[in-house]
Design a protein around this motif. Structure first.
Motif: not given
Length: 152
Positions: A65, A68-71
């Protein structure tokens, strides 16, 4: 697939639904054979067979994370205490290694805080060591043996 600047390795390739797949011994399953995946499988084999990286401490396609975004990190190598030690970022052989690629792996490292970053397109390989005490980094001459990384 294109020859790479890596020692030859044995790979298992099959055709399924008219698409080629390559076996990933780390994930223990077949995955789509893309140019980037070709680089990954050859480079991971190089790390394990030539540089002594323990297969059980190598993980492919690890979700993190970031803001707040999935990578997804292409490969993470862990130390014997299972703390992240190295992040490896792969690009297809036709993709040049440039500042954008380094910016990407540095963003991943904001989360993982590893000691080493490796970027490769299968033709060119770069490894840098992060010096957190001086807030600096240095490029290494080559890809170090695992034993060298894990003792520092």
């Amino acid at each position: 697939m294109l020859p790479l600047n890596l020692p030859p390795c044995k790979v298992k390739v099959i055709e399924k639904d008219k698409k080629h797949q390559i076996f990933d011994p780390v994930r223990k399953r077949y995955v789509a054979l893309t140019p980037e995946e070709w680089v990954r499988q050859n480079f991971v084999s190089y790390l394990i067979t030539e540089k002594g990286y323990p297969k059980e401490l190598v993980a492919n396609e690890i979700a993190i994370k970031l803001n707040g975004t999935s990578k997804r990190c292409d490969t993470i190598v862990y130390n014997s205490f299972l703390a992240p030690l190295v992040i490896v970022e792969y690009k297809a052989p036709n993709i040049p290694i440039n500042q954008t690629v380094f910016d990407q792996i540095v963003r991943y490292n904001m989360v993982l805080k590893v000691k080493y970053l490796i970027v490769t397109n299968g033709l060119s390989h770069y490894c840098c060591q992060i010096h957190y005490d001086t807030l600096s980094y240095s490029f290494l001459q080559g890809i170090p043996e695992y034993s060298v990384l894990s003792e520092k």
